[in-house]
Motif scaffolding. Structure first.
Motif, PDB file in Angstrom:
ATOM      1  N   VAL A 192       1.060  -1.275   0.073  1.00  0.00           N
ATOM      2  CA  VAL A 192       0.028  -0.051  -0.162  1.00  0.00           C
ATOM      3  C   VAL A 192       0.921   1.116   0.255  1.00  0.00           C
ATOM      4  CG1 VAL A 192      -1.834   1.209   1.462  1.00  0.00           C
ATOM      5  CG2 VAL A 192      -1.927  -1.117   1.034  1.00  0.00           C
ATOM      6  N   HIS A 193       0.814   2.134  -0.842  1.00  0.00           N
ATOM      7  CA  HIS A 193       1.787   3.344  -1.031  1.00  0.00           C
ATOM      8  C   HIS A 193       1.284   4.448  -0.123  1.00  0.00           C
ATOM      9  CE1 HIS A 193       2.543   0.630  -4.717  1.00  0.00           C
ATOM     10  NE2 HIS A 193       3.740   1.111  -4.512  1.00  0.00           N
ATOM     11  N   LEU A 194      -0.224   4.402   0.164  1.00  0.00           N
ATOM     12  CA  LEU A 194      -0.666   5.607   0.858  1.00  0.00           C
ATOM     13  C   LEU A 194      -1.951   5.228   1.404  1.00  0.00           C
ATOM     14  CD1 LEU A 194      -0.372   8.794   1.454  1.00  0.00           C
ATOM     15  CD2 LEU A 194      -2.205   9.065  -0.521  1.00  0.00           C
ATOM     16  N   ILE A 195      -2.224   5.733   2.652  1.00  0.00           N
ATOM     17  CA  ILE A 195      -3.321   5.369   3.269  1.00  0.00           C
ATOM     18  C   ILE A 195      -4.240   6.715   3.564  1.00  0.00           C
ATOM     19  CG2 ILE A 195      -4.670   4.507   5.328  1.00  0.00           C
ATOM     20  CD1 ILE A 195      -1.866   2.795   5.746  1.00  0.00           C
ATOM     21  N   ILE A 196      -5.669   6.948   3.091  1.00  0.00           N
ATOM     22  CA  ILE A 196      -6.124   7.978   3.648  1.00  0.00           C
ATOM     23  C   ILE A 196      -7.370   7.396   4.583  1.00  0.00           C
ATOM     24  CG2 ILE A 196      -7.944   9.691   2.752  1.00  0.00           C
ATOM     25  CD1 ILE A 196      -6.406   9.645  -0.018  1.00  0.00           C
ATOM     26  N   SER A 197      -7.310   7.917   5.747  1.00  0.00           N
ATOM     27  CA  SER A 197      -8.113   7.593   7.035  1.00  0.00           C
ATOM     28  C   SER A 197      -9.108   8.665   7.579  1.00  0.00           C
ATOM     29  CB  SER A 197      -7.443   6.923   7.768  1.00  0.00           C
ATOM     30  OG  SER A 197      -8.298   6.359   8.872  1.00  0.00           O
ATOM     31  N   ASP A 198     -10.070   8.194   7.897  1.00  0.00           N
ATOM     32  CA  ASP A 198     -11.186   9.257   8.619  1.00  0.00           C
ATOM     33  C   ASP A 198     -10.567   8.980  10.072  1.00  0.00           C
ATOM     34  OD1 ASP A 198     -13.023  10.925   9.426  1.00  0.00           O
ATOM     35  OD2 ASP A 198     -14.689   9.143   9.318  1.00  0.00           O
ATOM     36  N   VAL A 199     -11.180   9.669  11.003  1.00  0.00           N
ATOM     37  CA  VAL A 199     -10.916   9.696  12.526  1.00  0.00           C
ATOM     38  C   VAL A 199     -11.841   8.992  13.049  1.00  0.00           C
ATOM     39  CG1 VAL A 199     -10.520  11.027  14.456  1.00  0.00           C
ATOM     40  CG2 VAL A 199      -9.344  11.685  12.392  1.00  0.00           C
ATOM     41  N   HIS A 200     -13.135   9.383  12.955  1.00  0.00           N
ATOM     42  CA  HIS A 200     -14.099   8.928  13.806  1.00  0.00           C
ATOM     43  C   HIS A 200     -14.991   7.925  12.764  1.00  0.00           C
ATOM     44  CE1 HIS A 200     -13.920  12.108  16.580  1.00  0.00           C
ATOM     45  NE2 HIS A 200     -13.915  13.015  15.407  1.00  0.00           N
ATOM     46  N   MET A 201     -14.642   6.613  13.477  1.00  0.00           N
ATOM     47  CA  MET A 201     -15.121   5.450  12.946  1.00  0.00           C
ATOM     48  C   MET A 201     -15.643   4.384  13.798  1.00  0.00           C
ATOM     49  SD  MET A 201     -12.649   4.772   9.639  1.00  0.00           S
ATOM     50  CE  MET A 201     -11.008   4.837  10.594  1.00  0.00           C
ATOM     51  N   ASN A 255     -15.782   0.429  15.695  1.00  0.00           N
ATOM     52  CA  ASN A 255     -14.793  -0.591  15.998  1.00  0.00           C
ATOM     53  C   ASN A 255     -13.578  -0.331  16.018  1.00  0.00           C
ATOM     54  OD1 ASN A 255     -17.030  -2.659  15.342  1.00  0.00           O
ATOM     55  ND2 ASN A 255     -16.698  -2.253  13.204  1.00  0.00           N
ATOM     56  N   MET A 256     -12.835   0.704  15.231  1.00  0.00           N
ATOM     57  CA  MET A 256     -11.428   1.233  15.459  1.00  0.00           C
ATOM     58  C   MET A 256     -11.351   2.329  15.006  1.00  0.00           C
ATOM     59  SD  MET A 256      -7.573  -0.172  14.320  1.00  0.00           S
ATOM     60  CE  MET A 256      -7.799  -1.778  15.463  1.00  0.00           C
ATOM     61  N   ASP A 257     -11.129   3.456  15.675  1.00  0.00           N
ATOM     62  CA  ASP A 257     -11.127   4.814  14.914  1.00  0.00           C
ATOM     63  C   ASP A 257     -10.058   4.955  14.195  1.00  0.00           C
ATOM     64  OD1 ASP A 257      -9.034   6.497  16.831  1.00  0.00           O
ATOM     65  OD2 ASP A 257      -9.906   5.094  18.002  1.00  0.00           O
ATOM     66  N   GLY A 258      -9.794   6.135  13.654  1.00  0.00           N
ATOM     67  CA  GLY A 258      -8.677   6.503  12.811  1.00  0.00           C
ATOM     68  C   GLY A 258      -7.079   6.559  13.258  1.00  0.00           C
ATOM     69  N   ILE A 259      -7.378   7.112  14.680  1.00  0.00           N
ATOM     70  CA  ILE A 259      -5.827   7.302  15.300  1.00  0.00           C
ATOM     71  C   ILE A 259      -5.690   5.957  15.808  1.00  0.00           C
ATOM     72  CG2 ILE A 259      -5.055   8.442  17.196  1.00  0.00           C
ATOM     73  CD1 ILE A 259      -5.643  10.566  15.291  1.00  0.00           C
ATOM     74  N   SER A 260      -6.388   5.210  16.381  1.00  0.00           N
ATOM     75  CA  SER A 260      -5.905   3.807  16.733  1.00  0.00           C
ATOM     76  C   SER A 260      -5.519   3.037  15.543  1.00  0.00           C
ATOM     77  CB  SER A 260      -7.124   3.058  17.536  1.00  0.00           C
ATOM     78  OG  SER A 260      -7.687   3.618  18.608  1.00  0.00           O
ATOM     79  N   PHE A 261      -6.056   3.163  14.282  1.00  0.00           N
ATOM     80  CA  PHE A 261      -5.762   2.494  13.244  1.00  0.00           C
ATOM     81  C   PHE A 261      -4.341   2.941  12.750  1.00  0.00           C
ATOM     82  CE2 PHE A 261      -5.488   2.965   8.384  1.00  0.00           C
ATOM     83  CZ  PHE A 261      -5.393   1.679   7.946  1.00  0.00           C
ATOM     84  N   LEU A 262      -4.095   4.489  12.954  1.00  0.00           N
ATOM     85  CA  LEU A 262      -2.824   4.767  12.345  1.00  0.00           C
ATOM     86  C   LEU A 262      -1.545   4.192  13.473  1.00  0.00           C
ATOM     87  CD1 LEU A 262      -1.054   6.946  11.039  1.00  0.00           C
ATOM     88  CD2 LEU A 262      -2.067   8.721  12.603  1.00  0.00           C
ATOM     89  N   LYS A 263      -2.051   4.129  14.685  1.00  0.00           N
ATOM     90  CA  LYS A 263      -1.110   3.587  15.760  1.00  0.00           C
ATOM     91  C   LYS A 263      -0.555   2.297  15.328  1.00  0.00           C
ATOM     92  CE  LYS A 263      -1.844   6.764  19.350  1.00  0.00           C
ATOM     93  NZ  LYS A 263      -2.710   6.947  20.699  1.00  0.00           N
ATOM     94  N   GLU A 264      -1.606   1.416  14.765  1.00  0.00           N
ATOM     95  CA  GLU A 264      -1.544  -0.037  14.453  1.00  0.00           C
ATOM     96  C   GLU A 264      -0.705   0.074  13.170  1.00  0.00           C
ATOM     97  OE1 GLU A 264      -1.952  -2.982  16.079  1.00  0.00           O
ATOM     98  OE2 GLU A 264      -2.530  -1.698  17.854  1.00  0.00           O
TER      99      GLU A 264
END
Length: 123
Positions: A48-57, A59-68
């Motif tokens: 994956v060359h780039l990720i575009i993510s929302d924050v408020h979601m 199951n797993m929010d964007g900040i938690s996802f980013l940390k993973e």
């Protein structure tokens, strides 16, 4: 060969609009509905060359996802753009500290987002 971008957002309409803009610009697009779904899809993808993510979601929010993403050796150097309605300075600082390379607020203009994408996706 087209670069692969992962869009993570619980809003189908946002995924559709962002996906159309990226596909029209020549990128391959993978979509996920939240952080859990995105991590699962990333396991199956070679790169994956780039990720575009929302924050408020859910199951797993964007900040938690980013940390993973940043904890995983395979994806820790993958640039992440947060595309969100969230504009609180504290949340933006939290996102940048977790590794976000850019913070784009909704509603967004496609040229501005595509410019950020082009700067972060390596040729």
């Amino acid at each position: 060969m087209a670069k692969t971008i992962l869009i993570v957002d619980d809003s189908a309409s946002v995924r559709k609009v962002v996906g159309m803009a990226l596909r029209d610009a020549g990128y391959e697009v993978i979509e996920a509905v939240d952080g859990v779904d995105a991590l699962s899809k990333m396991e199956d993808l070679k790169k994956v060359h780039l990720i575009i993510s929302d924050v408020h979601m859910p199951n797993m929010d964007g900040i938690s996802f980013l940390k993973e993403v940043k904890r995983n050796p395979r994806s820790k150097f993958t640039p992440v753009i947060m595309l969100t309605t969230e504009s609180a300075e504290e949340k933006i600082r939290e996102g940048k500290a977790a590794g976000a390379k850019a913070w784009v607020t909704k509603p967004f203009r496609s040229p501005k987002m595509l410019d950020a994408v082009a700067k972060l996706v390596t040729p």
